[in-house]
Design a protein around this motif. Structure first.
Motif, PDB file in Angstrom:
ATOM      1  N   PHE A 446     -34.191   8.316   1.192  1.00  0.00           N
ATOM      2  CA  PHE A 446     -34.375   9.301   0.124  1.00  0.00           C
ATOM      3  C   PHE A 446     -33.881   8.688  -1.174  1.00  0.00           C
ATOM      4  CE2 PHE A 446     -33.334  13.190  -2.286  1.00  0.00           C
ATOM      5  CZ  PHE A 446     -34.502  13.937  -2.071  1.00  0.00           C
ATOM      6  N   LEU A 447     -34.541   9.047  -2.277  1.00  0.00           N
ATOM      7  CA  LEU A 447     -34.175   8.515  -3.592  1.00  0.00           C
ATOM      8  C   LEU A 447     -33.661   9.618  -4.503  1.00  0.00           C
ATOM      9  CD1 LEU A 447     -37.067   6.071  -4.644  1.00  0.00           C
ATOM     10  CD2 LEU A 447     -34.642   5.511  -4.502  1.00  0.00           C
ATOM     11  N   VAL A 448     -32.617   9.308  -5.249  1.00  0.00           N
ATOM     12  CA  VAL A 448     -32.154  10.188  -6.323  1.00  0.00           C
ATOM     13  C   VAL A 448     -32.106   9.345  -7.581  1.00  0.00           C
ATOM     14  CG1 VAL A 448     -30.316  11.678  -7.189  1.00  0.00           C
ATOM     15  CG2 VAL A 448     -30.783  11.579  -4.721  1.00  0.00           C
ATOM     16  N   CYS A 449     -32.912   9.719  -8.560  1.00  0.00           N
ATOM     17  CA  CYS A 449     -33.000   8.920  -9.785  1.00  0.00           C
ATOM     18  C   CYS A 449     -33.686   9.754 -10.860  1.00  0.00           C
ATOM     19  CB  CYS A 449     -33.765   7.616  -9.535  1.00  0.00           C
ATOM     20  SG  CYS A 449     -35.387   7.826  -8.756  1.00  0.00           S
ATOM     21  N   SER A 450     -34.132   9.122 -11.914  1.00  0.00           N
ATOM     22  CA  SER A 450     -34.799   9.821 -13.015  1.00  0.00           C
ATOM     23  C   SER A 450     -36.131   9.145 -13.292  1.00  0.00           C
ATOM     24  CB  SER A 450     -33.933   9.788 -14.288  1.00  0.00           C
ATOM     25  OG  SER A 450     -32.699  10.447 -14.067  1.00  0.00           O
ATOM     26  N   PHE A 451     -37.217   9.920 -13.220  1.00  0.00           N
ATOM     27  CA  PHE A 451     -38.540   9.342 -13.408  1.00  0.00           C
ATOM     28  C   PHE A 451     -38.775   8.838 -14.832  1.00  0.00           C
ATOM     29  CE2 PHE A 451     -40.564  11.720  -9.620  1.00  0.00           C
ATOM     30  CZ  PHE A 451     -40.403  10.604  -8.819  1.00  0.00           C
ATOM     31  N   SER A 452     -37.900   9.171 -15.751  1.00  0.00           N
ATOM     32  CA  SER A 452     -38.004   8.578 -17.085  1.00  0.00           C
ATOM     33  C   SER A 452     -37.715   7.086 -17.040  1.00  0.00           C
ATOM     34  CB  SER A 452     -37.036   9.264 -18.057  1.00  0.00           C
ATOM     35  OG  SER A 452     -35.698   9.146 -17.579  1.00  0.00           O
ATOM     36  N   SER A 453     -37.116   6.617 -15.938  1.00  0.00           N
ATOM     37  CA  SER A 453     -36.801   5.204 -15.741  1.00  0.00           C
ATOM     38  C   SER A 453     -37.945   4.498 -15.016  1.00  0.00           C
ATOM     39  CB  SER A 453     -35.519   5.060 -14.918  1.00  0.00           C
ATOM     40  OG  SER A 453     -35.396   3.759 -14.386  1.00  0.00           O
ATOM     41  N   GLU A 454     -38.364   3.347 -15.557  1.00  0.00           N
ATOM     42  CA  GLU A 454     -39.414   2.547 -14.916  1.00  0.00           C
ATOM     43  C   GLU A 454     -38.968   2.105 -13.514  1.00  0.00           C
ATOM     44  OE1 GLU A 454     -42.388   1.671 -16.182  1.00  0.00           O
ATOM     45  OE2 GLU A 454     -42.247   1.856 -18.364  1.00  0.00           O
ATOM     46  N   THR A 455     -37.682   1.753 -13.371  1.00  0.00           N
ATOM     47  CA  THR A 455     -37.178   1.303 -12.078  1.00  0.00           C
ATOM     48  C   THR A 455     -37.290   2.398 -11.027  1.00  0.00           C
ATOM     49  OG1 THR A 455     -35.611  -0.171 -13.184  1.00  0.00           O
ATOM     50  CG2 THR A 455     -35.186   0.328 -10.870  1.00  0.00           C
ATOM     51  N   CYS A 456     -36.943   3.596 -11.392  1.00  0.00           N
ATOM     52  CA  CYS A 456     -37.033   4.733 -10.478  1.00  0.00           C
ATOM     53  C   CYS A 456     -38.473   4.922 -10.016  1.00  0.00           C
ATOM     54  CB  CYS A 456     -36.519   5.991 -11.172  1.00  0.00           C
ATOM     55  SG  CYS A 456     -36.777   7.524 -10.229  1.00  0.00           S
ATOM     56  N   ARG A 457     -39.410   4.907 -10.946  1.00  0.00           N
ATOM     57  CA  ARG A 457     -40.815   5.119 -10.584  1.00  0.00           C
ATOM     58  C   ARG A 457     -41.346   3.979  -9.724  1.00  0.00           C
ATOM     59  NH1 ARG A 457     -41.244   6.119 -16.011  1.00  0.00           N
ATOM     60  NH2 ARG A 457     -42.930   4.613 -16.328  1.00  0.00           N
ATOM     61  N   LEU A 458     -40.958   2.740 -10.033  1.00  0.00           N
ATOM     62  CA  LEU A 458     -41.389   1.602  -9.221  1.00  0.00           C
ATOM     63  C   LEU A 458     -40.895   1.729  -7.778  1.00  0.00           C
ATOM     64  CD1 LEU A 458     -40.883  -1.484 -11.582  1.00  0.00           C
ATOM     65  CD2 LEU A 458     -43.051  -0.716 -10.607  1.00  0.00           C
ATOM     66  N   ALA A 459     -39.618   2.071  -7.611  1.00  0.00           N
ATOM     67  CA  ALA A 459     -39.054   2.222  -6.270  1.00  0.00           C
ATOM     68  C   ALA A 459     -39.771   3.324  -5.503  1.00  0.00           C
ATOM     69  CB  ALA A 459     -37.559   2.505  -6.359  1.00  0.00           C
ATOM     70  N   TYR A 460     -40.049   4.421  -6.178  1.00  0.00           N
ATOM     71  CA  TYR A 460     -40.760   5.552  -5.577  1.00  0.00           C
ATOM     72  C   TYR A 460     -42.182   5.147  -5.190  1.00  0.00           C
ATOM     73  CZ  TYR A 460     -42.909  10.252  -5.428  1.00  0.00           C
ATOM     74  OH  TYR A 460     -43.586  11.395  -5.078  1.00  0.00           O
ATOM     75  N   GLU A 461     -42.846   4.394  -6.039  1.00  0.00           N
ATOM     76  CA  GLU A 461     -44.214   3.936  -5.741  1.00  0.00           C
ATOM     77  C   GLU A 461     -44.228   3.005  -4.530  1.00  0.00           C
ATOM     78  OE1 GLU A 461     -45.393   4.225 -10.486  1.00  0.00           O
ATOM     79  OE2 GLU A 461     -44.807   2.314  -9.583  1.00  0.00           O
ATOM     80  N   LEU A 462     -43.305   2.051  -4.505  1.00  0.00           N
ATOM     81  CA  LEU A 462     -43.239   1.121  -3.370  1.00  0.00           C
ATOM     82  C   LEU A 462     -42.843   1.826  -2.072  1.00  0.00           C
ATOM     83  CD1 LEU A 462     -41.628  -2.085  -4.912  1.00  0.00           C
ATOM     84  CD2 LEU A 462     -43.904  -1.885  -3.897  1.00  0.00           C
ATOM     85  N   MET A 463     -42.056   2.865  -2.178  1.00  0.00           N
ATOM     86  CA  MET A 463     -41.655   3.635  -0.998  1.00  0.00           C
ATOM     87  C   MET A 463     -42.874   4.181  -0.257  1.00  0.00           C
ATOM     88  SD  MET A 463     -39.219   7.023  -0.809  1.00  0.00           S
ATOM     89  CE  MET A 463     -37.593   6.273  -0.823  1.00  0.00           C
ATOM     90  N   GLN A 464     -43.964   4.441  -0.990  1.00  0.00           N
ATOM     91  CA  GLN A 464     -45.153   5.018  -0.363  1.00  0.00           C
ATOM     92  C   GLN A 464     -45.835   4.042   0.587  1.00  0.00           C
ATOM     93  OE1 GLN A 464     -45.150   8.242  -1.124  1.00  0.00           O
ATOM     94  NE2 GLN A 464     -43.526   7.640  -2.564  1.00  0.00           N
ATOM     95  N   THR A 465     -45.533   2.749   0.483  1.00  0.00           N
ATOM     96  CA  THR A 465     -46.130   1.758   1.382  1.00  0.00           C
ATOM     97  C   THR A 465     -45.351   1.650   2.682  1.00  0.00           C
ATOM     98  OG1 THR A 465     -44.854  -0.149   0.541  1.00  0.00           O
ATOM     99  CG2 THR A 465     -46.862   0.448  -0.651  1.00  0.00           C
ATOM    100  N   LYS A 466     -44.196   2.284   2.768  1.00  0.00           N
ATOM    101  CA  LYS A 466     -43.335   2.170   3.959  1.00  0.00           C
ATOM    102  C   LYS A 466     -43.525   3.332   4.927  1.00  0.00           C
ATOM    103  CE  LYS A 466     -41.385  -0.986   1.295  1.00  0.00           C
ATOM    104  NZ  LYS A 466     -41.750  -2.408   1.398  1.00  0.00           N
TER     105      LYS A 466
END
Length: 561
Positions: A446-466
């Motif tokens: 599970f991720l806790v972060c802020s989508f205003s951050s590029e890093t947060c969105r990248l991690a969330y996007e890559l999570m979808q491949t797992k």
């Protein structure tokens, strides 16, 4: 445990070559079996018996061919995965798929498939529960701020009870998904879709004749964060995919960490026309992805039209799935990068369950408040998890722009195992250290972060491949998911709403709303395209509207094995 998984990963890697050989032998054996059936008792005078034997032999050959194709597909799907990075997950997936294949008992039984309506309903229920919680929490906190001191303990009790009910409901809906009989389908559909787009990407990027192939040159400027640069690369790659042009990358330092986008085509040969060029242009160049003009119709949040029906059934937010799988392809690690990641992960001794926390720079903000907000969501996740399993240790992996945060977090939350990667200061290792955080965050539960951050969105996007659908595995503390270069973030009204104040807007069924933000208090802000009015509306009365565009389908490779 880690050592065993590593050895299993090495064994799996070494066995890929052996399996290829076995597949060839298996094919030869299939032919041998058929010939034996045909030749056995060839002196049988009855023509009907001969025809029956021939029919049986043909059926057996078809079944053996089917199994061969499935086995080869499994091998090819797993060959593209770097098993040294996610050994346990890779081994689990492989064992599960081989078990399904071996248990088919000679007959192809289609996996039980859910209806799109069922999948939507399940997500709606979960979203409604969360939005109701946000509403109740905001209202009770507002009441508490205005209430007399004697009433505040009572309001705190009500809030705690509301949270307890919310977690129980969410746990129940998760259990329904686990026991609804569609688990195998979800995994198989994920693998099939991922394999399909991977083959298309690979076909596009490795033309037989590089000189005659049409190309798109992508210049990625390094005038923003690593996350920003990577998202620009994704945008340009998607445009190349949409225009059927092999992407030639101009990105300083990229190939020191990642593999080239192509194994066969890295030169443009001809002079380039500036974007948008012409249909007949052999080479087109995009000097600056961020300022690409005119904007391409293929740019996010556009989802390929041919994939949309399947993605809508499988996934809660198809654009995130699409971007995540593009990311997975373009961010294929060099061997030295893999070694670095593997060594780091061994040293960190990561175990599940684990929550990923990304803390972006807070500027002059209240650091304590930021920590508390993030950790409140972490505790909520673990409290809900403990409703269905025993959690012996609460772990968090922290990626922070400010190293002081780690020390503060450890002191303020001593009951948690705080895991982090100590970043070196050398400029040459900056991208590698960024990738370490990104990779590990994408592997968390599970991720806790802020989508205003590029890093947060990248991690969330890559999570979808797992996972088959990890769209609900992240809690953003500010924005809803968005893509930096999007034109709109569309929602569709699924319930009527009559405004109750000047701040609100009316909704009719199927109204399209350009979402600006979710206030996380039960209401969102956006513009109704029908009335052209801006205002608030209840968040649970809308759903994500997928923007589809007719991308090429690369049908020439659709049915290749």
């Amino acid at each position: 445990m880690v050592a065993r998984i590593f050895l299993e990963g090495q064994r799996l890697s070494n066995s890929f070559v052996q399996w290829k050989r076995r597949w060839v032998l298996f094919s030869l054996f299939s032919v041998f079996v058929v010939l034996c059936l045909l030749l056995e008792n060839t002196q049988e005078p009855a023509t009907a018996i001969y025809i029956d034997r021939l029919s049986s032999a043909q059926s057996l050959l078809v079944e053996l061919q089917r199994r061969n194709r499935q086995l080869l597909k499994i091998l090819r799907d797993f060959e593209k995965i770097d098993i040294t990075i996610d050994k346990e997950g890779t081994l689990h997936d492989l064992e599960e798929r081989l078990e399904i294949l071996s248990s088919s008992n000679g007959s192809k039984v289609p996996l039980k498939r859910p209806s799109t309506e069922y999948q939507h309903l399940q997500r709606h229920i979960k979203n409604n529960i969360n939005e109701f919680w946000y509403f109740v929490k905001a209202q009770l906190q507002k009441m508490k701020s205005e209430a007399a001191e004697s009433l505040k303990p009572t309001l705190d009790d009500i809030l705690a009870m509301a949270l307890d009910h919310t977690q129980a409901l969410l746990s129940d809906i998760d259990e329904v998904m686990q026991k609804d009989g569609y688990k195998d389908w979800r995994r198989a559909e994920r693998d099939d879709l991922a394999g399909l787009v991977w083959r298309r990407f690979n076909y596009l990027q490795n033309p037989q004749n590089c000189k005659t192939a049409k190309k798109l040159i992508c210049h990625v400027e390094q005038d923003c964060s690593y996350g920003c640069q990577i998202h620009r690369l994704v945008s340009c790659f998607i445009v190349g995919y949409g225009t059927q042009r092999t992407v030639i990358l101009k990105f300083e330092g990229f190939e020191g960490v990642f593999k080239p986008l192509s194994e066969t085509c890295t030169m443009n040969y001809d002079s380039a026309d500036i974007w948008p060029g012409k249909e007949t242009s052999q080479v087109i160049s995009i000097p600056n992805v961020q300022s690409m003009n005119p904007r391409s119709q293929y740019a996010p949040q556009a989802v390929p039209e041919d994939l949309a029906p399947r993605l809508t059934r499988l996934h809660g937010n198809p654009i995130v799935w699409w971007v995540g799988h593009v990311l997975q392809y373009v961010l294929r690690y060099q061997n030295n990068t893999t070694d670095y990641i593997e060594a780091t992960m061994r040293s960190l001794k990561l175990k599940n369950p684990i929550v990923g926390v990304h803390l972006a720079k807070t500027g002059s903000g209240d650091l304590s408040l930021t920590l508390d907000e993030h950790m409140w969501e972490v505790e909520r996740y673990y409290n809900q998890l403990e409703l269905k399993q025993i959690v012996t240790k609460r772990r968090i992996y922290v990626a922070a722009d400010d190293v002081q945060v780690i020390s503060d977090l450890t002191k303020r939350y001593p009951d948690y195992q705080v895991i982090f990667h100590t970043k070196r200061t050398e400029t040459s290792s900056g991208l590698l250290n960024f990738i370490i955080d990104l990779h590990i965050l994408s592997l968390t539960d599970f991720l806790v972060c802020s989508f205003s951050s590029e890093t947060c969105r990248l991690a969330y996007e890559l999570m979808q491949t797992k996972q088959p659908d990890a769209s609900a595995k992240c809690r953003s503390l500010d924005d809803v998911y968005f893509y930096s270069q999007q034109l709109h973030n569309m929602r569709k009204a699924i319930r009527v709403h009559q405004s109750e104040s000047e701040e609100e807007i009316d909704l009719e069924l199927n109204d399209l709303i350009d979402l600006w933000r979710n206030n996380w208090d039960g209401y969102s802000l956006g513009r109704n395209l029908r009335t052209n009015r801006w205002g608030l509306f209840p968040s649970h009365k809308v759903e994500i509207e997928i923007e589809t565009v007719k991308f090429p389908t690369y049908s020439e490779i659709e049915y290749t094995i």
